[in-house]
Each structure stands twice: as structure tokens, then as C-alpha cells.
Design a protein around this motif. Structure first.
Motif, PDB file in Angstrom:
ATOM      1  N   ALA A   1       3.211   1.368  -6.514  1.00 52.97           N
ATOM      2  CA  ALA A   1       2.356   1.393  -5.333  1.00 52.97           C
ATOM      3  C   ALA A   1       1.367   2.552  -5.396  1.00 52.97           C
ATOM      4  CB  ALA A   1       3.222   1.510  -4.085  1.00 52.97           C
ATOM      5  N   GLU A   2       0.322   2.429  -4.593  1.00 48.46           N
ATOM      6  CA  GLU A   2      -0.679   3.480  -4.516  1.00 48.46           C
ATOM      7  C   GLU A   2      -0.069   4.740  -3.888  1.00 48.46           C
ATOM      8  OE1 GLU A   2      -3.242   2.800  -0.791  1.00 48.46           O
ATOM      9  OE2 GLU A   2      -2.686   0.789  -1.456  1.00 48.46           O
ATOM     10  N   PRO A   3      -0.323   5.921  -4.441  1.00 46.39           N
ATOM     11  CA  PRO A   3       0.261   7.138  -3.879  1.00 46.39           C
ATOM     12  C   PRO A   3      -0.550   7.676  -2.696  1.00 46.39           C
ATOM     13  CG  PRO A   3      -0.907   7.644  -5.893  1.00 46.39           C
ATOM     14  CD  PRO A   3      -0.977   6.155  -5.713  1.00 46.39           C
ATOM     15  N   LEU A   4       0.140   8.139  -1.656  1.00 43.57           N
ATOM     16  CA  LEU A   4      -0.481   8.804  -0.511  1.00 43.57           C
ATOM     17  C   LEU A   4       0.244  10.122  -0.288  1.00 43.57           C
ATOM     18  CD1 LEU A   4      -0.846   5.997   2.201  1.00 43.57           C
ATOM     19  CD2 LEU A   4      -2.635   6.961   0.768  1.00 43.57           C
ATOM     20  N   ASN A   5      -0.443  11.086   0.279  1.00 47.77           N
ATOM     21  CA  ASN A   5       0.175  12.362   0.614  1.00 47.77           C
ATOM     22  C   ASN A   5       0.152  12.518   2.124  1.00 47.77           C
ATOM     23  OD1 ASN A   5       0.577  15.244   1.183  1.00 47.77           O
ATOM     24  ND2 ASN A   5       0.445  15.469  -1.037  1.00 47.77           N
ATOM     25  N   PHE A   6       1.307  12.790   2.712  1.00 50.28           N
ATOM     26  CA  PHE A   6       1.431  12.912   4.163  1.00 50.28           C
ATOM     27  C   PHE A   6       0.482  13.960   4.726  1.00 50.28           C
ATOM     28  CE2 PHE A   6       3.329  14.092   8.175  1.00 50.28           C
ATOM     29  CZ  PHE A   6       3.782  12.886   8.680  1.00 50.28           C
ATOM     30  N   LYS A   7       0.146  14.973   3.933  1.00 53.28           N
ATOM     31  CA  LYS A   7      -0.699  16.071   4.398  1.00 53.28           C
ATOM     32  C   LYS A   7      -2.185  15.735   4.400  1.00 53.28           C
ATOM     33  CE  LYS A   7       2.617  19.501   2.844  1.00 53.28           C
ATOM     34  NZ  LYS A   7       2.859  20.638   1.956  1.00 53.28           N
TER      35      LYS A   7
ATOM     36  N   LYS B   1       0.054  -2.085   2.108  1.00 60.62           N
ATOM     37  CA  LYS B   1       1.112  -3.100   2.040  1.00 60.62           C
ATOM     38  C   LYS B   1       2.348  -2.538   1.341  1.00 60.62           C
ATOM     39  CE  LYS B   1      -1.359  -6.281   3.941  1.00 60.62           C
ATOM     40  NZ  LYS B   1      -1.238  -6.380   5.372  1.00 60.62           N
ATOM     41  N   GLN B   2       2.106  -1.731   0.337  1.00 59.64           N
ATOM     42  CA  GLN B   2       3.173  -1.110  -0.449  1.00 59.64           C
ATOM     43  C   GLN B   2       2.651   0.257  -0.872  1.00 59.64           C
ATOM     44  OE1 GLN B   2       4.163  -3.384  -3.915  1.00 59.64           O
ATOM     45  NE2 GLN B   2       6.119  -2.373  -4.195  1.00 59.64           N
ATOM     46  N   VAL B   3       3.450   1.298  -0.674  1.00 60.35           N
ATOM     47  CA  VAL B   3       2.913   2.636  -0.889  1.00 60.35           C
ATOM     48  C   VAL B   3       4.017   3.634  -1.215  1.00 60.35           C
ATOM     49  CG1 VAL B   3       3.024   3.256   1.566  1.00 60.35           C
ATOM     50  CG2 VAL B   3       1.339   4.355   0.108  1.00 60.35           C
ATOM     51  N   GLN B   4       3.646   4.633  -1.966  1.00 56.20           N
ATOM     52  CA  GLN B   4       4.515   5.768  -2.250  1.00 56.20           C
ATOM     53  C   GLN B   4       3.926   6.946  -1.470  1.00 56.20           C
ATOM     54  OE1 GLN B   4       5.025   6.421  -6.406  1.00 56.20           O
ATOM     55  NE2 GLN B   4       6.893   7.589  -6.114  1.00 56.20           N
ATOM     56  N   VAL B   5       4.765   7.635  -0.676  1.00 53.10           N
ATOM     57  CA  VAL B   5       4.290   8.714   0.184  1.00 53.10           C
ATOM     58  C   VAL B   5       4.952  10.019  -0.226  1.00 53.10           C
ATOM     59  CG1 VAL B   5       4.079   9.554   2.552  1.00 53.10           C
ATOM     60  CG2 VAL B   5       3.996   7.096   2.095  1.00 53.10           C
ATOM     61  N   ALA B   6       4.141  11.025  -0.529  1.00 57.88           N
ATOM     62  CA  ALA B   6       4.643  12.348  -0.899  1.00 57.88           C
ATOM     63  C   ALA B   6       4.556  13.288   0.296  1.00 57.88           C
ATOM     64  CB  ALA B   6       3.826  12.906  -2.061  1.00 57.88           C
ATOM     65  N   ALA B   7       5.390  14.304   0.288  1.00 55.67           N
ATOM     66  CA  ALA B   7       5.357  15.415   1.247  1.00 55.67           C
ATOM     67  C   ALA B   7       5.618  14.997   2.686  1.00 55.67           C
ATOM     68  CB  ALA B   7       4.039  16.183   1.132  1.00 55.67           C
ATOM     69  N   VAL B   8       6.526  14.038   2.904  1.00 51.76           N
ATOM     70  CA  VAL B   8       6.893  13.653   4.267  1.00 51.76           C
ATOM     71  C   VAL B   8       7.780  14.757   4.836  1.00 51.76           C
ATOM     72  CG1 VAL B   8       8.102  11.968   5.697  1.00 51.76           C
ATOM     73  CG2 VAL B   8       6.754  11.200   3.733  1.00 51.76           C
ATOM     74  N   PRO B   9       7.348  15.422   5.932  1.00 53.60           N
ATOM     75  CA  PRO B   9       8.136  16.529   6.470  1.00 53.60           C
ATOM     76  C   PRO B   9       9.455  16.057   7.075  1.00 53.60           C
ATOM     77  CG  PRO B   9       5.986  16.362   7.559  1.00 53.60           C
ATOM     78  CD  PRO B   9       6.119  15.198   6.650  1.00 53.60           C
TER      79      PRO B   9
ATOM     80  N   ASN C   1      10.922  23.536   6.151  1.00 55.20           N
ATOM     81  CA  ASN C   1      10.790  23.828   4.716  1.00 55.20           C
ATOM     82  C   ASN C   1      11.334  22.726   3.823  1.00 55.20           C
ATOM     83  OD1 ASN C   1       9.663  26.397   5.212  1.00 55.20           O
ATOM     84  ND2 ASN C   1      11.700  27.196   5.656  1.00 55.20           N
ATOM     85  N   ARG C   2      11.389  21.515   4.321  1.00 58.25           N
ATOM     86  CA  ARG C   2      11.952  20.418   3.523  1.00 58.25           C
ATOM     87  C   ARG C   2      11.091  19.175   3.669  1.00 58.25           C
ATOM     88  NH1 ARG C   2      18.099  17.922   3.608  1.00 58.25           N
ATOM     89  NH2 ARG C   2      17.866  16.821   1.640  1.00 58.25           N
ATOM     90  N   THR C   3      10.766  18.557   2.538  1.00 52.15           N
ATOM     91  CA  THR C   3       9.997  17.311   2.533  1.00 52.15           C
ATOM     92  C   THR C   3      10.719  16.284   1.661  1.00 52.15           C
ATOM     93  OG1 THR C   3       8.656  17.939   0.626  1.00 52.15           O
ATOM     94  CG2 THR C   3       7.793  18.520   2.809  1.00 52.15           C
ATOM     95  N   ALA C   4      10.246  15.058   1.740  1.00 56.56           N
ATOM     96  CA  ALA C   4      10.799  13.986   0.906  1.00 56.56           C
ATOM     97  C   ALA C   4       9.668  13.106   0.412  1.00 56.56           C
ATOM     98  CB  ALA C   4      11.797  13.148   1.699  1.00 56.56           C
ATOM     99  N   GLU C   5       9.937  12.409  -0.678  1.00 57.69           N
ATOM    100  CA  GLU C   5       9.004  11.411  -1.182  1.00 57.69           C
ATOM    101  C   GLU C   5       9.606  10.045  -0.899  1.00 57.69           C
ATOM    102  OE1 GLU C   5       7.397  10.084  -5.484  1.00 57.69           O
ATOM    103  OE2 GLU C   5       7.032  12.179  -4.921  1.00 57.69           O
ATOM    104  N   LEU C   6       8.807   9.155  -0.312  1.00 55.75           N
ATOM    105  CA  LEU C   6       9.290   7.841   0.106  1.00 55.75           C
ATOM    106  C   LEU C   6       8.562   6.728  -0.628  1.00 55.75           C
ATOM    107  CD1 LEU C   6       9.316   8.354   3.994  1.00 55.75           C
ATOM    108  CD2 LEU C   6      11.088   8.953   2.338  1.00 55.75           C
ATOM    109  N   GLU C   7       9.266   5.636  -0.836  1.00 52.90           N
ATOM    110  CA  GLU C   7       8.688   4.397  -1.368  1.00 52.90           C
ATOM    111  C   GLU C   7       8.792   3.366  -0.261  1.00 52.90           C
ATOM    112  OE1 GLU C   7      10.737   3.469  -5.002  1.00 52.90           O
ATOM    113  OE2 GLU C   7      10.534   5.532  -5.707  1.00 52.90           O
ATOM    114  N   LEU C   8       7.651   2.866   0.198  1.00 59.01           N
ATOM    115  CA  LEU C   8       7.610   2.013   1.381  1.00 59.01           C
ATOM    116  C   LEU C   8       6.913   0.687   1.111  1.00 59.01           C
ATOM    117  CD1 LEU C   8       6.404   4.748   3.900  1.00 59.01           C
ATOM    118  CD2 LEU C   8       8.753   3.950   3.563  1.00 59.01           C
TER     119      LEU C   8
END
Length: 146
Positions: free
Chosen positions: A27-33, A45-53, A57-64
Motif C-alpha cells: 500500500a501507499e505509505p502515509l505519515n500521521f504527522k 483504499k489500502q494504506v500503510q501509516v507511520a508514526a501513529v501516536p 513517546n510511543r508510536t506505531a506503524e499500521l497497515e490498513l
């Protein structure tokens, strides 16, 4: 069995595998910030999300991947003492998925047309919720108390 017959048997299996077992990593990458994150997520429709707070001091990377909450011809009707009133369906895109490095995880995220986002991310026995207000650009990420 000859080489041609083997190829004819393998080709449909390869096609089915590529159609139905495509990993979310493609999926296309997006950054929460990113400033336009909510608008980009709303249209995805389908996405990879980086830096989800999750917390300060903690983030996660999600596949949606997007899923539909309402049927195509659904309607919302509010009944009250004064009668019934139809309401428009929410202009919200809903996503389900997982934390990238946790195979059996399950996460939820929503983005509305106004640019607000909401997420629920369970990790390591904790449940994190995040609400981001588009007007103030403020994100309230926290762990829920048990």
C-alpha cells in the motif's frame, strides 16, 4: 506431465494468489504527522501509516484497508416525540488492519471529510485511543485505564 501442462496448472494458482493474498505492505505509505494526512487517509483504499501516536513517546506503524460500515442504500432515521427525521450518512472512511510488526493484532481508524481522525490500537495488553481535531490540529493519544 509435460512442462506446458505444469505451466497451465501453475498460472491460475499464481493469478489467484496475487489477487487475494497481496500483502498490505504494498500500500501507499502515509505519515500521521503530515499536514494532509487525514485528507489522504480519507481517500485511501489500502494504506500503510507511520508514526501513529499511542502515547507521548510511543508510536506505531499500521497497515490498513478501508471497509464499508453502511450498505450502499442505507439511511439513518431519527424517531422522536415530534416525528421522524432523516439524517445524512456520516462522511467518514473506516479502516481496519493491524500493527505492522504484530501479526495477530487488530486496529481501527476512521477519517472524516472535515479532517478529523480517530483510532483504536491494542498493543501489548494496552488499548490506545487517539482523536485528532482538524480545527486545532491537536491529537489526544492515550492508553485507556482498565
Amino acid at each position: 506431465m509435460g512442462l506446458a501442462k505444469s505451466l497451465l496448472l501453475i498460472a491460475p494458482l499464481t493469478l489467484v494468489t496475487s489477487l487475494f493474498l497481496t500483502p498490505l505492505q504494498a500500500a501507499e505509505p502515509l505519515n500521521f504527522k503530515d499536514a494532509n494526512f487525514a485528507q489522504a487517509l480519507y481517500q485511501a483504499k489500502q494504506v500503510q501509516v507511520a508514526a501513529v501516536p499511542l502515547e507521548a513517546n510511543r508510536t506505531a506503524e499500521l497497515e490498513l484497508e478501508q471497509f464499508q460500515v453502511f450498505a450502499p442504500h442505507a439511511s439513518i432515521t431519527v424517531k422522536s416525540a415530534t416525528g421522524t427525521q432523516p439524517l445524512p450518512l456520516p462522511q467518514t472512511s473506516y479502516f481496519k488492519g493491524k500493527v505492522t510488526d504484530q501479526e495477530n493484532s487488530a486496529v481501527f481508524m476512521a477519517a472524516d471529510a472535515a479532517g478529523n481522525t480517530r483510532s483504536i490500537v491494542p498493543i501489548d495488553g494496552e488499548i490506545y485511543v487517539n482523536n485528532t481535531d482538524a480545527k486545532t490540529a491537536q491529537s489526544s493519544a492515550r492508553a485507556l485505564d482498565p
